[in-house]
Design a protein around this motif. Structure first.
Motif, PDB file in Angstrom:
ATOM      1  N   ALA A   5      -6.062  10.070  -3.287  1.00  9.96           N
ATOM      2  CA  ALA A   5      -5.384   9.423  -2.159  1.00  9.96           C
ATOM      3  C   ALA A   5      -6.335   8.536  -1.372  1.00  9.96           C
ATOM      4  O   ALA A   5      -5.925   7.541  -0.797  1.00  9.96           O
ATOM      5  CB  ALA A   5      -4.765  10.478  -1.249  1.00  9.96           C
ATOM      6  N   ALA A   9      -6.041   4.504   0.185  1.00  8.87           N
ATOM      7  CA  ALA A   9      -6.265   4.326   1.626  1.00  8.87           C
ATOM      8  C   ALA A   9      -7.445   3.397   1.871  1.00  8.87           C
ATOM      9  O   ALA A   9      -7.411   2.566   2.776  1.00  8.87           O
ATOM     10  CB  ALA A   9      -6.511   5.675   2.294  1.00  8.87           C
ATOM     11  N   VAL A  12      -6.306  -0.196   1.515  1.00  6.14           N
ATOM     12  CA  VAL A  12      -5.596  -0.696   2.696  1.00  6.14           C
ATOM     13  C   VAL A  12      -6.604  -1.065   3.772  1.00  6.14           C
ATOM     14  O   VAL A  12      -6.503  -2.102   4.419  1.00  6.14           O
ATOM     15  CB  VAL A  12      -4.587   0.357   3.228  1.00  6.14           C
ATOM     16  N   GLU A  64       0.161  -3.586   2.269  1.00  8.68           N
ATOM     17  CA  GLU A  64       0.125  -2.252   2.873  1.00  8.68           C
ATOM     18  C   GLU A  64       1.229  -1.375   2.286  1.00  8.68           C
ATOM     19  O   GLU A  64       1.005  -0.195   2.009  1.00  8.68           O
ATOM     20  CB  GLU A  64       0.255  -2.352   4.392  1.00  8.68           C
ATOM     21  N   GLN A  65       2.422  -1.950   2.075  1.00 13.47           N
ATOM     22  CA  GLN A  65       3.519  -1.204   1.459  1.00 13.47           C
ATOM     23  C   GLN A  65       3.162  -0.784   0.037  1.00 13.47           C
ATOM     24  O   GLN A  65       3.417   0.355  -0.362  1.00 13.47           O
ATOM     25  CB  GLN A  65       4.798  -2.044   1.445  1.00 13.47           C
ATOM     26  N   THR A  68       0.727   2.036   0.046  1.00 13.67           N
ATOM     27  CA  THR A  68       1.410   3.290   0.383  1.00 13.67           C
ATOM     28  C   THR A  68       2.158   3.831  -0.837  1.00 13.67           C
ATOM     29  O   THR A  68       2.149   5.043  -1.094  1.00 13.67           O
ATOM     30  CB  THR A  68       2.374   3.070   1.568  1.00 13.67           C
ATOM     31  N   GLU A  69       2.786   2.936  -1.598  1.00  9.57           N
ATOM     32  CA  GLU A  69       3.460   3.354  -2.831  1.00  9.57           C
ATOM     33  C   GLU A  69       2.464   3.975  -3.807  1.00  9.57           C
ATOM     34  O   GLU A  69       2.755   4.989  -4.443  1.00  9.57           O
ATOM     35  CB  GLU A  69       4.151   2.166  -3.495  1.00  9.57           C
ATOM     36  N   GLN A  71      -0.367   5.425  -3.047  1.00  7.30           N
ATOM     37  CA  GLN A  71      -0.736   6.739  -2.510  1.00  7.30           C
ATOM     38  C   GLN A  71       0.321   7.777  -2.868  1.00  7.30           C
ATOM     39  O   GLN A  71      -0.009   8.898  -3.258  1.00  7.30           O
ATOM     40  CB  GLN A  71      -0.879   6.687  -0.989  1.00  7.30           C
ATOM     41  N   GLY A  72       1.591   7.402  -2.742  1.00  6.35           N
ATOM     42  CA  GLY A  72       2.677   8.311  -3.096  1.00  6.35           C
ATOM     43  C   GLY A  72       2.677   8.662  -4.571  1.00  6.35           C
ATOM     44  O   GLY A  72       3.012   9.787  -4.952  1.00  6.35           O
TER      45      GLY A  72
END
Length: 195
Positions: A5, A9, A12, A64-65, A68-69, A71-72
């Motif tokens: 993760a 991060a 970003v 950024e989106q 985040t994807e 990271q998910g």
């Protein structure tokens, strides 16, 4: 495994850190008397254009989106690996070499996926910046000619400049009209680029 993760991060943060200093620099107060306007000398600040243009802000938001994807996508790997590691640590003598090798294989698979996704994010960002540069180039040429510039300096190499010599604002305005946004998804890295 927090490493999985952390990679997304960190990306970003990397993207944001390249834009944040330019905003702070752009807002810094200059001297009361900026000196004379030097005919034929113009200055352009690309980082401010990327931070303040509508397309630059759209790219930042979308990146950024996408991060985040990623990271998910990576989070379940980290959770499963941590669970398996805990199980093996508590297993004592019942843990076999095959168990350890299976965990190591999962860790390597997760690390490879993380590296692939980070490369895709970097490549995606570079492609969007390339598209912005392609749109900015003719605008800069037109502004250069209109303002009678004999030289166009990069604002990053100029400490203080008379604001009247800065063509960044007009370039941002024209870019906002010519290329208000970009829509994109995470791009796979082409084979020749990945090597």
């Amino acid at each position: 495994m927090k490493l999985l993760a952390i990679g997304a991060a960190a990306f970003v943060t990397l993207v944001a850190s390249t834009v944040a200093p330019s905003i702070a620099t752009a807002q810094t107060q200059g001297p009361q008397n900026p000196g004379p306007v030097i005919p034929g000398v113009c200055v352009y600040f690309n980082q401010r254009l990327l931070a303040q243009s509508t397309v630059g802000q759209a790219v930042q938001t979308r990146m950024e989106q996408l991060a985040t994807e990623v990271q998910g996508e990576l989070a379940p790997y980290a959770t499963n690996i941590q669970s398996e590691l805990t199980r093996l640590q508590n297993g004592g003598a019942a843990v076999t070499d095959a168990d350890r090798q299976a965990l190591q294989a999962r860790i390597q698979e997760a690390q490879q996926l993380e590296q692939t996704r980070e490369a895709e994010l970097r490549y995606t960002l570079s492609e969007q910046r390339r598209l912005i540069s392609e749109a900015v180039e003719p605008i800069l040429v037109a502004v250069y000619q209109e303002r009678g510039c004999g030289i166009l300096l990069d604002r990053e190499s100029v400490f203080i400049v008379n604001p009247a010599m800065d063509v960044t604002d007009v370039t941002i305005q024209r870019l906002n009209t010519a290329l208000p946004t970009l829509s994109f998804n995470r791009l796979p890295v082409p084979a020749q680029t990945a090597q």
